[in-house]
Write a protein that holds these residues in place. Structure first.
Motif, short mmCIF file in Angstrom:
data_model
loop_
_atom_site.label_atom_id
_atom_site.label_comp_id
_atom_site.label_asym_id
_atom_site.label_seq_id
_atom_site.Cartn_x
_atom_site.Cartn_y
_atom_site.Cartn_z
N ASP A 272 0.86 -1.19 0.00
CA ASP A 272 0.00 0.00 0.00
C ASP A 272 0.89 1.23 0.00
O ASP A 272 1.70 1.43 0.92
CB ASP A 272 -0.91 -0.01 1.23
N LEU A 273 0.75 2.05 -1.03
CA LEU A 273 1.56 3.27 -1.15
C LEU A 273 0.84 4.50 -0.61
O LEU A 273 1.32 5.62 -0.79
CB LEU A 273 1.97 3.49 -2.60
N GLY A 274 -0.30 4.32 0.05
CA GLY A 274 -0.98 5.45 0.68
C GLY A 274 -1.67 6.34 -0.33
O GLY A 274 -2.02 5.95 -1.43
N GLY A 275 -1.90 7.56 0.10
CA GLY A 275 -2.59 8.53 -0.75
C GLY A 275 -1.89 9.87 -0.70
O GLY A 275 -0.68 9.95 -0.89
N GLY A 276 -2.66 10.92 -0.41
CA GLY A 276 -2.07 12.25 -0.35
C GLY A 276 -1.98 12.95 -1.68
O GLY A 276 -1.28 13.96 -1.81
N PHE A 277 -2.68 12.45 -2.69
CA PHE A 277 -2.61 13.04 -4.03
C PHE A 277 -3.24 14.44 -4.00
O PHE A 277 -4.36 14.62 -3.53
CB PHE A 277 -3.33 12.16 -5.04
N GLY A 278 -2.52 15.42 -4.54
CA GLY A 278 -2.94 16.81 -4.44
C GLY A 278 -4.09 17.16 -5.36
O GLY A 278 -4.37 16.49 -6.35
N ILE A 279 -4.79 18.25 -4.99
CA ILE A 279 -5.87 18.80 -5.82
C ILE A 279 -5.60 20.27 -6.06
O ILE A 279 -4.72 20.88 -5.44
CB ILE A 279 -7.26 18.61 -5.16
N ALA A 280 -6.38 20.86 -6.94
CA ALA A 280 -6.25 22.29 -7.24
C ALA A 280 -7.12 23.11 -6.30
O ALA A 280 -8.35 23.06 -6.39
CB ALA A 280 -6.62 22.57 -8.69
N TYR A 281 -6.49 23.81 -5.38
CA TYR A 281 -7.20 24.78 -4.56
C TYR A 281 -7.20 26.16 -5.21
O TYR A 281 -8.08 26.98 -4.96
CB TYR A 281 -6.54 24.89 -3.18
N THR A 282 -6.16 26.43 -6.01
CA THR A 282 -6.02 27.70 -6.70
C THR A 282 -5.53 27.43 -8.11
O THR A 282 -5.17 26.29 -8.46
CB THR A 282 -5.00 28.62 -5.99
N THR A 283 -5.48 28.47 -8.91
CA THR A 283 -5.01 28.31 -10.29
C THR A 283 -3.52 28.02 -10.36
O THR A 283 -3.01 27.71 -11.44
CB THR A 283 -5.32 29.57 -11.10
N GLN A 284 -2.82 28.11 -9.25
CA GLN A 284 -1.40 27.80 -9.23
C GLN A 284 -1.13 26.30 -9.10
O GLN A 284 0.00 25.85 -9.29
CB GLN A 284 -0.70 28.53 -8.08
N ASP A 285 -2.15 25.51 -8.75
CA ASP A 285 -1.97 24.08 -8.52
C ASP A 285 -2.24 23.29 -9.80
O ASP A 285 -3.16 23.59 -10.55
CB ASP A 285 -2.94 23.60 -7.44
N ASP A 286 -1.42 22.26 -10.02
CA ASP A 286 -1.54 21.45 -11.24
C ASP A 286 -1.48 19.97 -10.86
O ASP A 286 -0.45 19.32 -10.99
CB ASP A 286 -0.41 21.80 -12.20
N PRO A 287 -2.60 19.41 -10.38
CA PRO A 287 -2.58 18.02 -9.94
C PRO A 287 -2.55 17.03 -11.09
O PRO A 287 -3.00 17.32 -12.20
CB PRO A 287 -3.90 17.90 -9.16
N ALA A 288 -2.00 15.85 -10.81
CA ALA A 288 -1.99 14.78 -11.80
C ALA A 288 -3.37 14.13 -11.88
O ALA A 288 -4.14 14.14 -10.92
CB ALA A 288 -0.95 13.74 -11.42
#
Length: 461
Positions: A272-288
């Protein structure tokens, strides 16, 4: 003016220019990456979700209110399911959990990760099959572990030698053989806020890899042969955008897996590699995207297994924020607007740090928009603040709103599905807001608003 700058000031203000460079159209625009997929601005200027105007939501349920786009949440579950068709996807319930959400993720074929007895109770009461539940936590009580065994929880992620002893004793008493994973602290410095980085050595979670505790934990479980050791677990933190941390983590955990094989002749079948995958809270964020994540994680695991001459283990992941975070926005009503002689304008709303502590706790950034109407007024640099008796009671640190924003307007803040309602408090004796799910133009209450009677019911003095 670049389109991606519209409607939000999210980074260094000096780099984005003064307010007069932004047009009213920019401020009225909704950036798709920040909002649930069904959100639009109607012909009347009001924001709508799944065809339902926020004006109607506010009129029926009041403000503040968390608004969940049910189709959006389900579509994100399906995106992960499509990207990881053979892997186990454990929705991380700590991000946000209620019975309605449990039912949604169960219907979409996901598993569920819980980390307290209360989360476990919620999952079971909503009908989540216990064999699809994983139980986390660094200090599970005897009662919590006993309930996990008695209800048939599918796996328990052990976090300390005390817990191994505790769980072993309980399993012997009951004559059961629970499946466990060992949580490994891999020493990865994740690029995130220090309070949500969980894999560096100096923190409370897991068994240290560098110090040998992780290997000793696995050997102890194998040698006592009461618990069924299924594999290893690693979680490097939250709001992660850089996949290099997962690569380092996988390499170190799989090296430990090879060490266990060489020492005990056992090749563990799960990882299990866990989670923690980011999201876009602002236009500066670029999630996969989930597809990108799947491709990267499989490549990492396949490569490291080949290097260690290991069979590729059955992989599981734990997205929480990435599923529920973008599916929710919070709707507030403006109470006052205060201009500090051109220094800054404070827009006060009827919620604040009791319904979103993340700005104060993590210095998190958010976006906001005037939601009850469109405006032709020029943009105004504002700070959206709450009603609590704290100068740090900030919802959105810096944002461009129309200069005519006024009391009675509705303001919406996107990306509030994760860790907002779940971390909400009654600070200043403010009742916590409700959660409303919207689908096909219809709204239903899934978590009711707290009342003053609720607060007083607990006060037995």
């Amino acid at each position: 003016m670049r389109a991606h700058e519209a409607g939000a000031l999210h980074a260094d203000i000096s780099k984005q220019g003064p307010a007069w460079l932004r047009t009213p159209e920019d401020v009225n625009a909704l950036m798709p990456a920040l909002w649930p997929r069904s959100v639009t601005r109607g012909a009347d200027g009001a924001v709508a979700v799944a065809g339902l105007s926020v004006r109607d939501i506010a009129a029926e349920f009041g403000t503040p209110v968390y608004v969940l786009d049910e189709a959006d949440l389900r579509s994100r579950c399906r995106d992960f399911r499509a990207a990881f068709p053979t892997e186990d996807i454990f929705y991380a319930g700590k991000a946000f959990l209620c019975r309605a959400v449990v039912k949604m993720i169960a219907e979409e074929g996901l598993h569920l990760d819980v980390c307290t007895g209360g989360e476990l109770a919620t999952a079971l009461s909503a009908g989540m099959p216990p064999e699809r539940i994983g139980f986390h936590g660094n200090n599970k009580s005897v009662a919590e572990l006993g309930r996990a065994l008695d209800t048939g929880v599918g796996r328990i992620i052990v976090d300390s030698f005390t817990e191994i002893d505790r769980l072993t004793a309980l399993a012997r008493e009951r004559g059961v053989r629970p499946r466990v994973l060992v949580r490994v602290t891999v020493g990865v410095e994740a690029h995130t806020h220090e309070f949500i980085a969980t894999a560096h050595e100096d923190q409370k979670f897991g068994f240290s890899l560098a110090g040998g505790a992780a290997a000793n934990a696995a050997f102890k479980i194998l040698d006592e042969d009461v618990l069924e050791l299924r594999g290893l677990h690693s979680h490097i933190g939250s709001q992660i955008f850089d996949a290099s941390g997962f690569e380092v983590s996988a390499r170190r955990v799989l090296a430990l897996q090879a060490q266990i094989r060489d020492a005990r002749g056992v090749e563990l079948p799960e990882l299990d590699l866990g989670g923690g995958f980011g999201i876009a809270y602002t236009t500066q964020d670029d999630p996969a995207t989930p597809q990108d994540l799947a491709k990267r994680l499989r490549k990492i695991v396949d490569s490291e297994c080949a290097a260690e001459n290991l069979a590729v283990p059955h992989l599981s992941i734990e997205p929480g924020r990435a599923i529920v975070g973008p599916a929710v926005f919070t709707l507030y009503e403006v109470g006052t607007v205060k201009d500090l002689d051109g220094l800054r304008t404070y827009v006060s709303v009827d919620g604040g740090m009791s319904d979103n502590i993340r700005t104060a706790l993590y210095d998190a950034s958010y976006s906001a928009t005037l939601a009850s109407r469109a405006s032709t007024a020029q943009p105004l640099l504002a700070r959206v603040v709450g009603k609590h008796c704290e100068s740090g009671d900030i919802v959105v640190k810096d944002e461009f709103l129309p200069a005519d924003v006024q009391a009675g307007d509705l303001v919406a803040v996107p990306g509030t599905g994760a860790y907002c309602r779940s971390m909400a408090s009654n600070y200043n004796h403010v009742p916590r807001p409700p959660v409303v799910a919207v689908r096909d133009g219809q709204a239903r209450l899934i978590v009711r608003r707290e009342t003053e009677e609720d607060l007083l019911a607990l006060d037995v003095g």
